[in-house]
Scaffold this motif. Structure first.
Motif, PDB file in Angstrom:
ATOM      1  N   VAL A  37       0.842  -1.202   0.000  1.00 27.51           N
ATOM      2  CA  VAL A  37       0.000   0.000   0.000  1.00 27.51           C
ATOM      3  C   VAL A  37       0.875   1.249   0.000  1.00 27.51           C
ATOM      4  O   VAL A  37       0.631   2.195  -0.754  1.00 27.51           O
ATOM      5  CB  VAL A  37      -0.957  -0.003   1.216  1.00 27.51           C
ATOM      6  CG1 VAL A  37      -1.643   1.336   1.386  1.00 27.51           C
ATOM      7  CG2 VAL A  37      -1.992  -1.105   1.062  1.00 27.51           C
ATOM      8  N   GLY A  38       1.910   1.265   0.823  1.00 28.66           N
ATOM      9  CA  GLY A  38       2.816   2.409   0.863  1.00 28.66           C
ATOM     10  C   GLY A  38       3.510   2.636  -0.469  1.00 28.66           C
ATOM     11  O   GLY A  38       3.647   3.769  -0.934  1.00 28.66           O
ATOM     12  N   GLY A  39       3.934   1.555  -1.116  1.00 27.66           N
ATOM     13  CA  GLY A  39       4.571   1.675  -2.428  1.00 27.66           C
ATOM     14  C   GLY A  39       3.619   2.247  -3.460  1.00 27.66           C
ATOM     15  O   GLY A  39       4.006   3.081  -4.287  1.00 27.66           O
ATOM     16  N   LEU A  40       2.351   1.816  -3.423  1.00 23.19           N
ATOM     17  CA  LEU A  40       1.355   2.357  -4.349  1.00 23.19           C
ATOM     18  C   LEU A  40       1.121   3.844  -4.106  1.00 23.19           C
ATOM     19  O   LEU A  40       0.985   4.623  -5.054  1.00 23.19           O
ATOM     20  CB  LEU A  40       0.040   1.584  -4.231  1.00 23.19           C
ATOM     21  CG  LEU A  40       0.067   0.161  -4.773  1.00 23.19           C
ATOM     22  CD1 LEU A  40      -1.253  -0.555  -4.461  1.00 23.19           C
ATOM     23  CD2 LEU A  40       0.340   0.151  -6.262  1.00 23.19           C
ATOM     24  N   VAL A  41       1.086   4.239  -2.848  1.00 20.94           N
ATOM     25  CA  VAL A  41       0.911   5.659  -2.524  1.00 20.94           C
ATOM     26  C   VAL A  41       2.088   6.474  -3.056  1.00 20.94           C
ATOM     27  O   VAL A  41       1.899   7.559  -3.631  1.00 20.94           O
ATOM     28  CB  VAL A  41       0.733   5.863  -1.000  1.00 20.94           C
ATOM     29  CG1 VAL A  41       0.841   7.320  -0.609  1.00 20.94           C
ATOM     30  CG2 VAL A  41      -0.604   5.288  -0.554  1.00 20.94           C
ATOM     31  N   VAL A  42       3.286   5.961  -2.893  1.00 21.51           N
ATOM     32  CA  VAL A  42       4.475   6.659  -3.403  1.00 21.51           C
ATOM     33  C   VAL A  42       4.409   6.771  -4.925  1.00 21.51           C
ATOM     34  O   VAL A  42       4.696   7.821  -5.506  1.00 21.51           O
ATOM     35  CB  VAL A  42       5.767   5.953  -2.948  1.00 21.51           C
ATOM     36  CG1 VAL A  42       6.980   6.476  -3.694  1.00 21.51           C
ATOM     37  CG2 VAL A  42       5.959   6.128  -1.444  1.00 21.51           C
ATOM     38  N   LEU A  43       4.029   5.682  -5.601  1.00 27.37           N
ATOM     39  CA  LEU A  43       3.918   5.720  -7.064  1.00 27.37           C
ATOM     40  C   LEU A  43       2.860   6.719  -7.523  1.00 27.37           C
ATOM     41  O   LEU A  43       3.082   7.470  -8.482  1.00 27.37           O
ATOM     42  CB  LEU A  43       3.600   4.330  -7.600  1.00 27.37           C
ATOM     43  CG  LEU A  43       4.748   3.341  -7.616  1.00 27.37           C
ATOM     44  CD1 LEU A  43       4.264   1.975  -8.080  1.00 27.37           C
ATOM     45  CD2 LEU A  43       5.874   3.832  -8.501  1.00 27.37           C
TER      46      LEU A  43
END
Length: 112
Positions: free
Chosen positions: A61-67
């Motif tokens: 989820v954090g990676g998706l938010v960063v992307l």
């Protein structure tokens, strides 16, 4: 016009959040049960495995938010660059028009 009952929007939001929240409660246990395939494992090790799966989900989820943030920043940068380019082109056209106007005032046309 249809009348909605008060608080229906909040309830729908809460229901969506609860459904999405169950992913972090139920899915890790399902994944661990599938991986263990009925093997006898100590409760502490099973809980650690479930927690590791939850950690992985949160990292996803954090990676998706960063992307998504990087994409939004890139789009905003492109819009800003387009605005700057349009402003520069507009000022170039204005300066060209001003020079043309000055030249026509300075040298009146002479007809022979």
């Amino acid at each position: 016009m249809e009348m909605r009952e008060p608080g229906r929007g909040r309830r729908a939001l809460r229901d969506r959040l609860v459904r999405r929240g169950t992913v972090f409660v139920v899915l890790p246990e399902v994944v661990v049960d599938h991986d263990l395939a009925g093997a006898g494992v100590a409760a502490q090790d099973r809980l650690k495995a479930v927690n590791d799966v939850r950690t992985t989900l949160w990292q996803l989820v954090g990676g998706l938010v960063v992307l998504l943030g990087a994409y939004a920043t890139w789009r905003q940068l492109r819009v800003s660059q387009d605005n700057v380019r349009a402003t520069q082109e507009g000022s170039t056209h204005n300066r060209t028009n001003e020079r043309t106007g000055e030249q026509s005032r300075q040298a009146p046309l002479q007809y022979y």
